[in-house]
Write a protein that holds these residues in place. Structure first.
Motif, PDB file in Angstrom:
ATOM      1  N   ALA A 181       0.834  -1.206   0.000  1.00 24.37           N
ATOM      2  CA  ALA A 181       0.000   0.000   0.000  1.00 24.37           C
ATOM      3  C   ALA A 181       0.865   1.250   0.000  1.00 24.37           C
ATOM      4  O   ALA A 181       0.595   2.215  -0.740  1.00 24.37           O
ATOM      5  CB  ALA A 181      -0.930  -0.010   1.214  1.00 24.37           C
TER       6      ALA A 181
ATOM      7  N   PHE B 106       2.469   1.742  -3.566  1.00 23.35           N
ATOM      8  CA  PHE B 106       1.538   2.279  -4.572  1.00 23.35           C
ATOM      9  C   PHE B 106       1.130   3.711  -4.249  1.00 23.35           C
ATOM     10  O   PHE B 106       0.959   4.535  -5.162  1.00 23.35           O
ATOM     11  CB  PHE B 106       0.310   1.381  -4.677  1.00 23.35           C
ATOM     12  N   ALA B 107       0.979   4.036  -2.952  1.00 28.23           N
ATOM     13  CA  ALA B 107       0.663   5.421  -2.577  1.00 28.23           C
ATOM     14  C   ALA B 107       1.799   6.352  -2.960  1.00 28.23           C
ATOM     15  O   ALA B 107       1.570   7.467  -3.454  1.00 28.23           O
ATOM     16  CB  ALA B 107       0.376   5.501  -1.077  1.00 28.23           C
TER      17      ALA B 107
ATOM     18  N   PHE C  80       1.744   6.849  -6.691  1.00 29.35           N
ATOM     19  CA  PHE C  80       0.646   7.750  -7.052  1.00 29.35           C
ATOM     20  C   PHE C  80       1.039   9.205  -6.817  1.00 29.35           C
ATOM     21  O   PHE C  80       0.884  10.062  -7.700  1.00 29.35           O
ATOM     22  CB  PHE C  80      -0.598   7.384  -6.244  1.00 29.35           C
TER      23      PHE C  80
ATOM     24  N   TYR D  78      -2.319   3.876 -10.524  1.00 29.77           N
ATOM     25  CA  TYR D  78      -1.679   3.895  -9.207  1.00 29.77           C
ATOM     26  C   TYR D  78      -2.719   4.135  -8.105  1.00 29.77           C
ATOM     27  O   TYR D  78      -2.667   3.506  -7.039  1.00 29.77           O
ATOM     28  CB  TYR D  78      -0.614   4.983  -9.148  1.00 29.77           C
TER      29      TYR D  78
ATOM     30  N   THR E 104      -3.663   1.542  -5.086  1.00 27.54           N
ATOM     31  CA  THR E 104      -3.535   1.973  -3.688  1.00 27.54           C
ATOM     32  C   THR E 104      -4.820   1.707  -2.919  1.00 27.54           C
ATOM     33  O   THR E 104      -4.807   1.142  -1.824  1.00 27.54           O
ATOM     34  CB  THR E 104      -3.199   3.477  -3.621  1.00 27.54           C
TER      35      THR E 104
ATOM     36  N   PHE F 241      -5.455  -1.094   0.165  1.00 26.96           N
ATOM     37  CA  PHE F 241      -5.991  -0.665   1.463  1.00 26.96           C
ATOM     38  C   PHE F 241      -7.307  -1.372   1.772  1.00 26.96           C
ATOM     39  O   PHE F 241      -7.595  -1.689   2.938  1.00 26.96           O
ATOM     40  CB  PHE F 241      -6.184   0.852   1.487  1.00 26.96           C
TER      41      PHE F 241
END
Length: 459
Positions: free
Chosen positions: A89, A92-93, A96, A332, A336, A340
């Protein structure tokens, strides 16, 4: 034809040897944002170990007991799958945010940047402004210079020691850690880790500084892969700024045939990485925006419009319009959110009870004088709640079988207990040599909290 090549020109240098970077202190909009965020992050880092929840430290990563408590949830090594999901997570965050806003993580939230700017702030208060620090370093050693240098390094070491102690309070209860510190009763292991982390903080934030970001941080090397023409980056408008050159404030730039850049070099002097943003996009840039504040300040003095250096994208510089609705960014964002959601589902479906069933190593099965077949087992139960719990054991799937539990099942928070049990059944009721048996362990106060473990029963 002869070439005059010196021997030192053939040596490949691993990094730039340009000397220390003297960062000028700068005020402005982005500096205020960064300071607010830095203070918020530092206060949260310091205060979190002191928050109590139900009479215990709310966040405690107890490595010795292999229990990781975060408010009402206690994680055990068996739950480390959540750590993998958390890393995914976070990755990917970060992808992004990087694709959208460039390296704002580096400029505003990275611990290296936060502590580096804190050490620079201390240096500025003790040794003076940028020019005063340069002058001080060029001076011969005397009483004044020794005192200033000693005060600066003492302050740095104090901050580093406090930072390391705070970090250790996430692994050792904070009250216990600080009470032992005041009593000078720290053990060797605690002292080793505190002084190691203090040394790392002192070295990274005080000495290495930008070298950590430029040469050692892997993120600076691969972050450009996530950039595209719509990524917001700190950029210099060369069409408007060139040809650069100094001038007096009252002289119109049209009369000098110059661009808006007055070549004051403040954008270089305030840069923590020591780069010149006017040379174009560079991987060393951490998107902190300090050069924007410095340039806007200069533009105001010359009554020029702001924005010569600004957060913009390659597409905007070319006259286009940046859109948030683009495939890579949405991809992205979707990944994310998906990770989550998986984490939330895993946490909601997690049972605060762990059960393991093993067979007694002494014998597989035995038959008593009545002809009943007995199989001994050992059931290990882990109480993953933060309260004392009692548990009940039953069996299912083997009609006519009886269960004998040899010991109580009342467990303290985080306790693991192994209980020997015996399952017996009339041998005439067993049609097969091997039958399937299920142990059911449930929480006495909440029968819905249970674990079912299937095993084999041998005749």
């Amino acid at each position: 034809m002869k070439f005059d090549i010196k021997e030192e020109d053939l040596i490949i240098k691993p990094y730039k040897q340009s000397g220390p970077i003297y960062v000028r202190e700068q005020k402005g909009r982005y500096q205020r944002i960064r300071r607010v965020m830095s203070w918020a992050l530092m206060i949260a880092f310091i205060a979190l170990p002191w928050i109590s929840y139900q009479g215990q430290q709310a966040v405690l990563l107890d490595v010795a007991q292999q229990q990781f408590r975060i408010f009402s949830i206690t994680f055990f090594p068996q739950d480390f799958m959540i750590l993998a999901w958390l890393f995914m997570a976070g990755a990917f965050a970060l992808f992004f945010v990087t694709n959208w806003l460039g390296r704002v993580w580096c400029g505003y939230m990275c611990p290296q940047t936060v502590w580096m700017l804190l050490f620079t702030w201390v240096e500025h208060r003790i040794e003076g402004t940028r020019n005063q620090r340069i002058k001080l370093d060029k001076q011969s050693w005397g009483f004044s210079k020794v005192m200033k240098k000693a005060a600066k390094h003492a302050a740095w070491l104090g901050i580093a020691f406090f930072t390391a102690t705070t970090f250790m309070s996430y692994f050792i209860p904070a009250k216990e850690l600080y009470s032992q510190l005041l009593a000078f009763t720290w053990g060797g292991l605690t002292s080793f880790w505190v002084f190691l982390f203090a040394l790392c903080t002192y070295g990274n934030a005080g000495w290495l500084r930008e070298k950590m970001c430029i040469y050692m941080c892997p993120y600076s090397r691969f972050q450009s892969v996530m950039f595209d023409k719509d990524t917001l980056i700190v950029s210099y408008d060369s069409e408007r700024g060139e040809t650069r050159g100094p001038r007096k404030r009252k002289v119109a730039r049209e009369e000098l045939a110059l661009g808006d850049c007055v070549d004051c070099k403040l954008c270089v002097e305030v840069c923590p990485a020591g780069i010149d943003i006017r040379n174009g996009l560079q991987y060393e840039c951490i998107n902190c925006g300090l050069c924007i504040d410095a340039c806007d300040q200069t533009m105001d003095k010359f009554n020029y419009p702001r924005g010569l250096i600004s957060y913009t994208s390659e597409r905007q510089q070319g006259g286009g319009k940046t859109s948030i609705l683009r495939l890579k960014l949405l991809g992205y964002a979707a990944m994310t959110v998906l990770v989550f959601m998986v984490m939330a589902w895993w946490l909601s479906s997690r049972t605060p009870l762990e059960v393991y069933v093993s067979r007694d190593r002494g014998e597989l099965s035995r038959t008593d004088y009545r002809g009943w077949v007995e199989n001994p087992y050992r059931i290990s139960v882990v109480n993953k709640t933060q309260q004392q719990q009692a548990y009940q054991i039953s069996i299912a799937g083997l009609e006519g079988a009886k269960l004998a539990v040899h010991g109580g099942l009342s467990l303290a928070p985080g306790e693991q207990k192994e209980i020997p049990v015996t399952v017996s059944i009339d041998g005439y009721e067993l049609a097969k040599k091997v039958s399937t048996l299920t142990f059911v362990v449930e929480q006495a106060s909440d029968p819905s909290t249970q674990q079912r473990k299937e095993t084999r029963f041998y005749k």
